[in-house]
Scaffold this motif. Sequence first.
Motif, PDB file in Angstrom:
ATOM      1  N   CYS A  74       7.330  67.524  70.705  1.00 37.72           N
ATOM      2  CA  CYS A  74       5.976  67.687  71.242  1.00 37.72           C
ATOM      3  C   CYS A  74       4.967  66.796  70.535  1.00 37.72           C
ATOM      4  O   CYS A  74       3.758  66.991  70.676  1.00 37.72           O
ATOM      5  CB  CYS A  74       5.555  69.154  71.136  1.00 37.72           C
ATOM      6  N   ALA A  75       5.468  65.817  69.753  1.00 37.92           N
ATOM      7  CA  ALA A  75       4.623  64.809  69.110  1.00 37.92           C
ATOM      8  C   ALA A  75       3.533  65.396  68.212  1.00 37.92           C
ATOM      9  O   ALA A  75       2.479  64.799  68.025  1.00 37.92           O
ATOM     10  CB  ALA A  75       4.010  63.865  70.142  1.00 37.92           C
ATOM     11  N   THR A  76       3.780  66.596  67.676  1.00 41.58           N
ATOM     12  CA  THR A  76       2.847  67.167  66.712  1.00 41.58           C
ATOM     13  C   THR A  76       3.043  66.472  65.363  1.00 41.58           C
ATOM     14  O   THR A  76       4.182  66.296  64.940  1.00 41.58           O
ATOM     15  CB  THR A  76       3.123  68.674  66.532  1.00 41.58           C
ATOM     16  N   PRO A  77       1.950  66.057  64.700  1.00 41.14           N
ATOM     17  CA  PRO A  77       2.118  65.443  63.376  1.00 41.14           C
ATOM     18  C   PRO A  77       2.797  66.420  62.428  1.00 41.14           C
ATOM     19  O   PRO A  77       2.457  67.593  62.391  1.00 41.14           O
ATOM     20  CB  PRO A  77       0.675  65.166  62.931  1.00 41.14           C
ATOM     21  N   LEU A  78       3.806  65.921  61.690  1.00 40.68           N
ATOM     22  CA  LEU A  78       4.559  66.792  60.784  1.00 40.68           C
ATOM     23  C   LEU A  78       3.823  66.937  59.461  1.00 40.68           C
ATOM     24  O   LEU A  78       3.148  66.021  59.018  1.00 40.68           O
ATOM     25  CB  LEU A  78       5.950  66.204  60.538  1.00 40.68           C
ATOM     26  N   ARG A  79       3.993  68.106  58.842  1.00 39.20           N
ATOM     27  CA  ARG A  79       3.395  68.318  57.527  1.00 39.20           C
ATOM     28  C   ARG A  79       4.026  67.372  56.517  1.00 39.20           C
ATOM     29  O   ARG A  79       5.236  67.187  56.515  1.00 39.20           O
ATOM     30  CB  ARG A  79       3.632  69.761  57.070  1.00 39.20           C
ATOM     31  N   TRP A  80       3.195  66.782  55.650  1.00 39.35           N
ATOM     32  CA  TRP A  80       3.747  65.849  54.653  1.00 39.35           C
ATOM     33  C   TRP A  80       4.608  66.595  53.648  1.00 39.35           C
ATOM     34  O   TRP A  80       5.498  66.026  53.033  1.00 39.35           O
ATOM     35  CB  TRP A  80       2.639  65.058  53.961  1.00 39.35           C
ATOM     36  N   THR A  81       4.399  67.924  53.500  1.00 39.69           N
ATOM     37  CA  THR A  81       5.201  68.689  52.542  1.00 39.69           C
ATOM     38  C   THR A  81       6.642  68.887  53.037  1.00 39.69           C
ATOM     39  O   THR A  81       7.461  69.458  52.341  1.00 39.69           O
ATOM     40  CB  THR A  81       4.580  70.078  52.273  1.00 39.69           C
ATOM     41  N   LEU A  82       6.949  68.427  54.288  1.00 35.47           N
ATOM     42  CA  LEU A  82       8.340  68.441  54.725  1.00 35.47           C
ATOM     43  C   LEU A  82       9.081  67.233  54.170  1.00 35.47           C
ATOM     44  O   LEU A  82      10.291  67.245  54.005  1.00 35.47           O
ATOM     45  CB  LEU A  82       8.419  68.423  56.255  1.00 35.47           C
ATOM     46  N   LEU A  83       8.340  66.165  53.915  1.00 32.70           N
ATOM     47  CA  LEU A  83       8.950  64.915  53.454  1.00 32.70           C
ATOM     48  C   LEU A  83       9.046  64.854  51.935  1.00 32.70           C
ATOM     49  O   LEU A  83      10.043  64.368  51.390  1.00 32.70           O
ATOM     50  CB  LEU A  83       8.116  63.730  53.982  1.00 32.70           C
ATOM     51  N   HIS A 213      -1.575  67.803  40.400  1.00 29.77           N
ATOM     52  CA  HIS A 213      -0.911  68.216  41.635  1.00 29.77           C
ATOM     53  C   HIS A 213      -1.846  69.046  42.515  1.00 29.77           C
ATOM     54  O   HIS A 213      -1.925  68.845  43.729  1.00 29.77           O
ATOM     55  CB  HIS A 213       0.356  69.019  41.331  1.00 29.77           C
ATOM     56  N   ALA A 214      -2.561  69.973  41.893  1.00 29.19           N
ATOM     57  CA  ALA A 214      -3.473  70.823  42.658  1.00 29.19           C
ATOM     58  C   ALA A 214      -4.561  69.976  43.313  1.00 29.19           C
ATOM     59  O   ALA A 214      -4.899  70.168  44.487  1.00 29.19           O
ATOM     60  CB  ALA A 214      -4.090  71.880  41.733  1.00 29.19           C
ATOM     61  N   ALA A 215      -5.094  69.000  42.552  1.00 32.17           N
ATOM     62  CA  ALA A 215      -6.171  68.155  43.081  1.00 32.17           C
ATOM     63  C   ALA A 215      -5.657  67.310  44.252  1.00 32.17           C
ATOM     64  O   ALA A 215      -6.285  67.252  45.315  1.00 32.17           O
ATOM     65  CB  ALA A 215      -6.717  67.262  41.974  1.00 32.17           C
ATOM     66  N   ILE A 216      -4.491  66.667  44.073  1.00 25.31           N
ATOM     67  CA  ILE A 216      -3.968  65.773  45.114  1.00 25.31           C
ATOM     68  C   ILE A 216      -3.566  66.562  46.361  1.00 25.31           C
ATOM     69  O   ILE A 216      -3.885  66.166  47.484  1.00 25.31           O
ATOM     70  CB  ILE A 216      -2.753  64.961  44.582  1.00 25.31           C
ATOM     71  N   SER A 217      -2.906  67.729  46.165  1.00 18.07           N
ATOM     72  CA  SER A 217      -2.452  68.431  47.376  1.00 18.07           C
ATOM     73  C   SER A 217      -3.632  69.013  48.143  1.00 18.07           C
ATOM     74  O   SER A 217      -3.564  69.138  49.362  1.00 18.07           O
ATOM     75  CB  SER A 217      -1.401  69.502  47.051  1.00 18.07           C
ATOM     76  N   ASN A 218      -4.719  69.311  47.467  1.00 17.60           N
ATOM     77  CA  ASN A 218      -5.888  69.766  48.216  1.00 17.60           C
ATOM     78  C   ASN A 218      -6.584  68.620  48.942  1.00 17.60           C
ATOM     79  O   ASN A 218      -7.174  68.810  50.003  1.00 17.60           O
ATOM     80  CB  ASN A 218      -6.874  70.481  47.290  1.00 17.60           C
ATOM     81  N   MET A 219      -6.463  67.418  48.376  1.00 17.24           N
ATOM     82  CA  MET A 219      -7.037  66.242  49.017  1.00 17.24           C
ATOM     83  C   MET A 219      -6.273  65.910  50.303  1.00 17.24           C
ATOM     84  O   MET A 219      -6.864  65.557  51.322  1.00 17.24           O
ATOM     85  CB  MET A 219      -6.940  65.054  48.055  1.00 17.24           C
ATOM     86  N   LEU A 220      -4.917  66.043  50.252  1.00 17.30           N
ATOM     87  CA  LEU A 220      -4.069  65.649  51.380  1.00 17.30           C
ATOM     88  C   LEU A 220      -3.935  66.753  52.421  1.00 17.30           C
ATOM     89  O   LEU A 220      -3.440  66.534  53.515  1.00 17.30           O
ATOM     90  CB  LEU A 220      -2.663  65.285  50.879  1.00 17.30           C
ATOM     91  N   ARG A 221      -4.394  67.957  52.070  1.00 14.19           N
ATOM     92  CA  ARG A 221      -4.212  69.116  52.938  1.00 14.19           C
ATOM     93  C   ARG A 221      -5.001  68.958  54.236  1.00 14.19           C
ATOM     94  O   ARG A 221      -6.163  68.561  54.233  1.00 14.19           O
ATOM     95  CB  ARG A 221      -4.701  70.351  52.182  1.00 14.19           C
ATOM     96  N   ARG A 222      -4.339  69.270  55.380  1.00 16.85           N
ATOM     97  CA  ARG A 222      -5.077  69.286  56.647  1.00 16.85           C
ATOM     98  C   ARG A 222      -5.830  70.612  56.750  1.00 16.85           C
ATOM     99  O   ARG A 222      -5.469  71.588  56.115  1.00 16.85           O
ATOM    100  CB  ARG A 222      -4.101  69.159  57.816  1.00 16.85           C
ATOM    101  N   SER A 223      -6.863  70.621  57.591  1.00 14.94           N
ATOM    102  CA  SER A 223      -7.740  71.791  57.622  1.00 14.94           C
ATOM    103  C   SER A 223      -7.009  73.050  58.106  1.00 14.94           C
ATOM    104  O   SER A 223      -7.403  74.166  57.770  1.00 14.94           O
ATOM    105  CB  SER A 223      -8.942  71.503  58.526  1.00 14.94           C
ATOM    106  N   ASP A 224      -5.901  72.877  58.896  1.00 13.77           N
ATOM    107  CA  ASP A 224      -5.208  74.060  59.398  1.00 13.77           C
ATOM    108  C   ASP A 224      -4.128  74.558  58.435  1.00 13.77           C
ATOM    109  O   ASP A 224      -3.417  75.509  58.736  1.00 13.77           O
ATOM    110  CB  ASP A 224      -4.582  73.771  60.771  1.00 13.77           C
ATOM    111  N   GLU A 225      -4.014  73.914  57.283  1.00 17.02           N
ATOM    112  CA  GLU A 225      -2.992  74.343  56.333  1.00 17.02           C
ATOM    113  C   GLU A 225      -3.615  75.202  55.242  1.00 17.02           C
ATOM    114  O   GLU A 225      -4.784  75.020  54.883  1.00 17.02           O
ATOM    115  CB  GLU A 225      -2.322  73.120  55.685  1.00 17.02           C
TER     116      GLU A 225
END
Length: 260
Positions: A74-83, A213-225
């Motif tokens: 369905c062409a939904t962008p995948l979460r980067w935390t899967l990669l 890690h906390a700073a970077i993952s909050n920066m990369l986080r999408r608003s729905d996560e």
Amino acid sequence: MTFLEALNLSAIFVLTLVSPMTGSFLKCWADRAASGKSVVDGRSFCDACGKTLTARDLIPILSWVFAGGKSRCCATPLRWTLLTPELTSLLLAVWAVLTMPLNLMLPSLIVAWLLQAIALLAVPAPRIATILGMVLAMFGLGFALTGLTGQIDARLLGFALGLLCATVAWTGASDPRARYLQAATLLPAMGALLGVAMMGLAIAVGVIVAIVHAAISNMLRRSDEDQVAPATSLAIGLASGTWLAWLYGDSLLRALAYGF
Ligand SMILES: [Zn+2]
């Protein structure tokens, strides 16, 4: 080359090659534990549309890259935390092989796999993370007993100290505001692998990595996560500190000894 050496080298080669799969498996385990499911509960499906994933969707790293970071259904962008878990386990395996002498390569792959497992499972499956922490601690003591690493007495003391701290922390972690204490589950293994002195250094490095890690993952986080739990960042930080001290602790101690 003896048969045992050949066996050792083939094991290292195969484990490095399949390492992205272990990362992928651990991530799946952690996600299913977080939603109260078992890791053996049926096939994987798309988070967005619920379609069952096929083998083509499940090749670690490559599926992500060829689909351009979107689900094929369905062409939904995948979460980067899967990669990232897949890339991390590959990186750790290659890192171990490039850094360690031959006799420590296989132990390092075991350490890498268990550290990553504990870091990923510390929050969604604390009990399994604790068991894996004890397994890693036994490996740590075993490595010292068989003469692969340094003195056994320092490691036994580290293990005992880690166990004491972890027990205190587990009691505190039942308070929801102190959930980050779950990361202490790594401490007995840390002491058993590194000994008391290196353990202190690994914790210090670990706290710094946790903050980054906390700073970077909050920066990369999408608003729905959801926001990344502090316990997750701390567990990943402590695992990273343990890993760095495992790889470089001895050379650091030697450099210090010559420096003074
Ligand atoms: Zn889909």
